[in-house]
Design a protein around this motif. Structure first.
Motif, PDB file in Angstrom:
ATOM      1  N   PRO A  43      43.938 -43.122 -12.552  1.00  0.00           N
ATOM      2  CA  PRO A  43      43.156 -44.244 -13.099  1.00  0.00           C
ATOM      3  C   PRO A  43      43.550 -44.591 -14.072  1.00  0.00           C
ATOM      4  O   PRO A  43      43.480 -45.623 -14.537  1.00  0.00           O
ATOM      5  CB  PRO A  43      41.762 -43.037 -13.477  1.00  0.00           C
ATOM      6  CG  PRO A  43      42.406 -41.843 -13.337  1.00  0.00           C
ATOM      7  CD  PRO A  43      43.762 -41.637 -11.812  1.00  0.00           C
ATOM      8  N   PHE A  44      44.560 -43.384 -14.954  1.00  0.00           N
ATOM      9  CA  PHE A  44      44.820 -44.736 -16.138  1.00  0.00           C
ATOM     10  C   PHE A  44      46.102 -46.428 -16.010  1.00  0.00           C
ATOM     11  O   PHE A  44      45.711 -47.282 -16.278  1.00  0.00           O
ATOM     12  CB  PHE A  44      46.159 -43.425 -16.764  1.00  0.00           C
ATOM     13  CG  PHE A  44      47.698 -44.424 -18.286  1.00  0.00           C
ATOM     14  CD1 PHE A  44      46.299 -43.953 -19.491  1.00  0.00           C
ATOM     15  CD2 PHE A  44      47.980 -44.651 -18.059  1.00  0.00           C
ATOM     16  CE1 PHE A  44      46.404 -44.658 -20.229  1.00  0.00           C
ATOM     17  CE2 PHE A  44      49.352 -45.298 -19.507  1.00  0.00           C
ATOM     18  CZ  PHE A  44      48.385 -44.905 -20.206  1.00  0.00           C
ATOM     19  N   ARG A  45      46.070 -46.561 -14.753  1.00  0.00           N
ATOM     20  CA  ARG A  45      47.182 -47.460 -14.205  1.00  0.00           C
ATOM     21  C   ARG A  45      46.363 -48.420 -14.232  1.00  0.00           C
ATOM     22  O   ARG A  45      45.925 -49.310 -13.965  1.00  0.00           O
ATOM     23  CB  ARG A  45      48.499 -47.163 -13.259  1.00  0.00           C
ATOM     24  CG  ARG A  45      49.516 -46.059 -13.969  1.00  0.00           C
ATOM     25  CD  ARG A  45      50.427 -46.071 -13.197  1.00  0.00           C
ATOM     26  NE  ARG A  45      51.241 -44.980 -13.784  1.00  0.00           N
ATOM     27  CZ  ARG A  45      52.458 -45.741 -14.583  1.00  0.00           C
ATOM     28  NH1 ARG A  45      52.914 -47.024 -14.670  1.00  0.00           N
ATOM     29  NH2 ARG A  45      53.279 -45.297 -15.186  1.00  0.00           N
ATOM     30  N   GLU A  46      45.384 -48.330 -12.810  1.00  0.00           N
ATOM     31  CA  GLU A  46      44.317 -48.910 -12.053  1.00  0.00           C
ATOM     32  C   GLU A  46      43.163 -49.075 -12.517  1.00  0.00           C
ATOM     33  O   GLU A  46      42.333 -50.224 -11.752  1.00  0.00           O
ATOM     34  CB  GLU A  46      44.306 -48.128  -9.935  1.00  0.00           C
ATOM     35  CG  GLU A  46      46.114 -47.822  -9.761  1.00  0.00           C
ATOM     36  CD  GLU A  46      46.156 -46.852  -9.348  1.00  0.00           C
ATOM     37  OE1 GLU A  46      45.285 -46.077  -8.896  1.00  0.00           O
ATOM     38  OE2 GLU A  46      47.332 -46.294  -9.104  1.00  0.00           O
ATOM     39  N   GLN A  47      42.324 -47.817 -13.539  1.00  0.00           N
ATOM     40  CA  GLN A  47      41.226 -48.485 -13.265  1.00  0.00           C
ATOM     41  C   GLN A  47      41.638 -48.481 -15.004  1.00  0.00           C
ATOM     42  O   GLN A  47      39.665 -48.458 -15.712  1.00  0.00           O
ATOM     43  CB  GLN A  47      40.291 -46.943 -12.980  1.00  0.00           C
ATOM     44  CG  GLN A  47      40.434 -47.534 -11.883  1.00  0.00           C
ATOM     45  CD  GLN A  47      40.055 -45.781 -11.232  1.00  0.00           C
ATOM     46  OE1 GLN A  47      38.612 -45.574 -11.500  1.00  0.00           O
ATOM     47  NE2 GLN A  47      40.002 -45.323 -10.169  1.00  0.00           N
ATOM     48  N   ASN A  48      42.247 -48.056 -15.750  1.00  0.00           N
ATOM     49  CA  ASN A  48      42.352 -48.716 -17.706  1.00  0.00           C
ATOM     50  C   ASN A  48      41.584 -47.489 -17.943  1.00  0.00           C
ATOM     51  O   ASN A  48      40.904 -47.565 -19.483  1.00  0.00           O
ATOM     52  CB  ASN A  48      42.170 -49.919 -17.887  1.00  0.00           C
ATOM     53  CG  ASN A  48      42.419 -51.159 -17.625  1.00  0.00           C
ATOM     54  OD1 ASN A  48      43.861 -50.321 -17.487  1.00  0.00           O
ATOM     55  ND2 ASN A  48      42.536 -52.666 -17.074  1.00  0.00           N
ATOM     56  N   VAL A  49      41.776 -46.284 -17.208  1.00  0.00           N
ATOM     57  CA  VAL A  49      40.706 -45.319 -17.467  1.00  0.00           C
ATOM     58  C   VAL A  49      41.907 -43.661 -18.474  1.00  0.00           C
ATOM     59  O   VAL A  49      42.538 -43.517 -18.420  1.00  0.00           O
ATOM     60  CB  VAL A  49      40.135 -44.251 -16.191  1.00  0.00           C
ATOM     61  CG1 VAL A  49      39.417 -42.550 -16.923  1.00  0.00           C
ATOM     62  CG2 VAL A  49      39.456 -45.114 -15.785  1.00  0.00           C
ATOM     63  N   LYS A  50      40.795 -43.444 -20.190  1.00  0.00           N
ATOM     64  CA  LYS A  50      42.248 -43.481 -21.095  1.00  0.00           C
ATOM     65  C   LYS A  50      41.653 -41.761 -19.983  1.00  0.00           C
ATOM     66  O   LYS A  50      41.561 -41.060 -19.794  1.00  0.00           O
ATOM     67  CB  LYS A  50      41.302 -42.960 -21.990  1.00  0.00           C
ATOM     68  CG  LYS A  50      39.957 -42.498 -22.073  1.00  0.00           C
ATOM     69  CD  LYS A  50      39.593 -42.631 -23.857  1.00  0.00           C
ATOM     70  CE  LYS A  50      38.335 -41.779 -24.428  1.00  0.00           C
ATOM     71  NZ  LYS A  50      37.832 -42.563 -25.427  1.00  0.00           N
ATOM     72  N   ALA A  51      43.245 -40.793 -21.007  1.00  0.00           N
ATOM     73  CA  ALA A  51      42.427 -39.226 -20.832  1.00  0.00           C
ATOM     74  C   ALA A  51      41.457 -38.680 -20.624  1.00  0.00           C
ATOM     75  O   ALA A  51      40.834 -38.667 -21.748  1.00  0.00           O
ATOM     76  CB  ALA A  51      44.728 -39.077 -21.375  1.00  0.00           C
ATOM     77  N   GLN A  52      41.283 -38.142 -20.108  1.00  0.00           N
ATOM     78  CA  GLN A  52      40.092 -37.494 -19.853  1.00  0.00           C
ATOM     79  C   GLN A  52      40.352 -35.764 -20.219  1.00  0.00           C
ATOM     80  O   GLN A  52      41.052 -34.911 -19.981  1.00  0.00           O
ATOM     81  CB  GLN A  52      39.616 -37.481 -18.710  1.00  0.00           C
ATOM     82  CG  GLN A  52      39.016 -38.994 -17.968  1.00  0.00           C
ATOM     83  CD  GLN A  52      37.963 -39.141 -18.567  1.00  0.00           C
ATOM     84  OE1 GLN A  52      36.992 -38.959 -18.311  1.00  0.00           O
ATOM     85  NE2 GLN A  52      38.639 -40.325 -19.958  1.00  0.00           N
ATOM     86  N   LYS A  53      39.293 -35.192 -21.074  1.00  0.00           N
ATOM     87  CA  LYS A  53      39.132 -33.873 -21.259  1.00  0.00           C
ATOM     88  C   LYS A  53      39.108 -32.988 -20.206  1.00  0.00           C
ATOM     89  O   LYS A  53      38.266 -33.543 -19.466  1.00  0.00           O
ATOM     90  CB  LYS A  53      38.264 -33.387 -22.618  1.00  0.00           C
ATOM     91  CG  LYS A  53      38.069 -32.241 -23.088  1.00  0.00           C
ATOM     92  CD  LYS A  53      37.006 -32.061 -24.406  1.00  0.00           C
ATOM     93  CE  LYS A  53      36.805 -32.759 -25.115  1.00  0.00           C
ATOM     94  NZ  LYS A  53      36.032 -32.457 -26.601  1.00  0.00           N
ATOM     95  N   GLY A  54      39.460 -32.122 -20.065  1.00  0.00           N
ATOM     96  CA  GLY A  54      39.526 -30.657 -19.109  1.00  0.00           C
ATOM     97  C   GLY A  54      40.229 -31.474 -17.978  1.00  0.00           C
ATOM     98  O   GLY A  54      40.345 -30.226 -16.971  1.00  0.00           O
ATOM     99  N   VAL A  55      40.899 -32.965 -18.001  1.00  0.00           N
ATOM    100  CA  VAL A  55      41.454 -32.915 -16.530  1.00  0.00           C
ATOM    101  C   VAL A  55      43.206 -33.221 -17.321  1.00  0.00           C
ATOM    102  O   VAL A  55      43.748 -32.510 -16.519  1.00  0.00           O
ATOM    103  CB  VAL A  55      41.489 -34.314 -16.151  1.00  0.00           C
ATOM    104  CG1 VAL A  55      41.943 -35.022 -14.765  1.00  0.00           C
ATOM    105  CG2 VAL A  55      39.275 -34.523 -15.351  1.00  0.00           C
ATOM    106  N   GLU A  56      43.620 -34.079 -18.548  1.00  0.00           N
ATOM    107  CA  GLU A  56      45.065 -34.002 -18.484  1.00  0.00           C
ATOM    108  C   GLU A  56      44.891 -33.419 -20.309  1.00  0.00           C
ATOM    109  O   GLU A  56      46.299 -32.619 -20.629  1.00  0.00           O
ATOM    110  CB  GLU A  56      45.017 -35.493 -19.600  1.00  0.00           C
ATOM    111  CG  GLU A  56      45.206 -36.560 -18.210  1.00  0.00           C
ATOM    112  CD  GLU A  56      44.051 -37.302 -17.212  1.00  0.00           C
ATOM    113  OE1 GLU A  56      44.435 -37.989 -16.020  1.00  0.00           O
ATOM    114  OE2 GLU A  56      42.973 -36.712 -18.038  1.00  0.00           O
ATOM    115  N   PHE A  57      43.872 -32.430 -20.948  1.00  0.00           N
ATOM    116  CA  PHE A  57      44.718 -31.751 -21.641  1.00  0.00           C
ATOM    117  C   PHE A  57      43.082 -31.079 -21.939  1.00  0.00           C
ATOM    118  O   PHE A  57      42.265 -30.944 -21.497  1.00  0.00           O
ATOM    119  CB  PHE A  57      44.632 -32.689 -22.785  1.00  0.00           C
ATOM    120  CG  PHE A  57      43.331 -33.645 -23.377  1.00  0.00           C
ATOM    121  CD1 PHE A  57      43.107 -33.356 -23.979  1.00  0.00           C
ATOM    122  CD2 PHE A  57      43.148 -35.293 -22.846  1.00  0.00           C
ATOM    123  CE1 PHE A  57      41.309 -34.247 -24.863  1.00  0.00           C
ATOM    124  CE2 PHE A  57      42.127 -35.788 -23.741  1.00  0.00           C
ATOM    125  CZ  PHE A  57      40.991 -35.276 -23.919  1.00  0.00           C
TER     126      PHE A  57
END
Length: 202
Positions: free
Chosen positions: A188-202
């Motif tokens: 989603p970071f590359r394709e939807q411009n979604v920033k890093a998500q709490k509980g998923v990335e950190f």
């Protein structure tokens, strides 16, 4: 395609079960593994820390050293801090190399983190040691690969060592017992411009 009857299904599953049991019975070696999680896909650290949770569940002492990460608060550290007798979790990085922009300092920080990994590997009380993002510092020549291979060769027989990060060097892949390459299909970071998500990335 003809649907399989319950009796046919049961007969097939019994054959598979017998074959699997026969195969498992031949696996008698016990040893600490060298495990590498690499590739461009997400999940390398997540998989390694999942193994740490599994080890803790078996009352195995775990050491985790993070080479790049350390500049941000993470959910895993908050969890691991609740098990001080079973896990030593040390984020020793200062962020991504494109943020630090100081090669000399990056090398010194990588050396300090590697010294901690070597300490843990040499201590047989640690049953699993995770060197998170070690592949990154090897890629940038912050540490010599030969030194890492030497430490792995000298580890206690039953100690598991997990190394994560993109672009694992071929020499490390060669000596590893288990190598998994994470493939990126969608992010989603590359394709939807979604920033890093709490509980998923950190």
């Amino acid at each position: 395609m003809k649907a399989r009857t319950d009796a046919e299904h049961t007969a097939k599953m019994k054959k598979i079960q017998a074959a699997q049991r026969k195969k498992v019975a031949t696996k008698t070696v016990e040893k600490g593994l060298v495990i590498v999680h690499t590739g461009p896909g997400k999940g390398k650290t997540s998989a390694a820390l999942g193994m740490a949770v599994r080890a803790i569940g078996h009352d195995m002492k775990v050491g985790v050293v993070q080479f790049v990460k350390g500049a941000m608060k993470t959910g895993e550290k908050a969890v691991f801090d609740r098990f001080p007798d079973l896990i030593e979790f040390k984020p020793m990085g200062e962020g991504f190399t494109w943020d630090t922009q100081d090669r000399t300092r990056d090398i010194a920080v990588a050396r300090a983190a590697w010294d901690e990994v070597k300490r843990m590997i040499a201590d047989p009380s640690y049953k699993m040691v995770i060197a998170d993002e070690l592949n990154i510092v090897l890629r940038y020549d912050y540490l010599p690969v030969d030194e890492v291979l030497e430490a792995l060769a000298a580890k206690p027989h039953m100690t598991h060592v997990v190394v994560t990060g993109r672009n694992a060097p071929e020499a490390l892949i060669e000596v590893a017992d288990l190598v998994t390459e994470m493939a990126q299909v969608k992010h989603p970071f590359r394709e939807q411009n979604v920033k890093a998500q709490k509980g998923v990335e950190f």
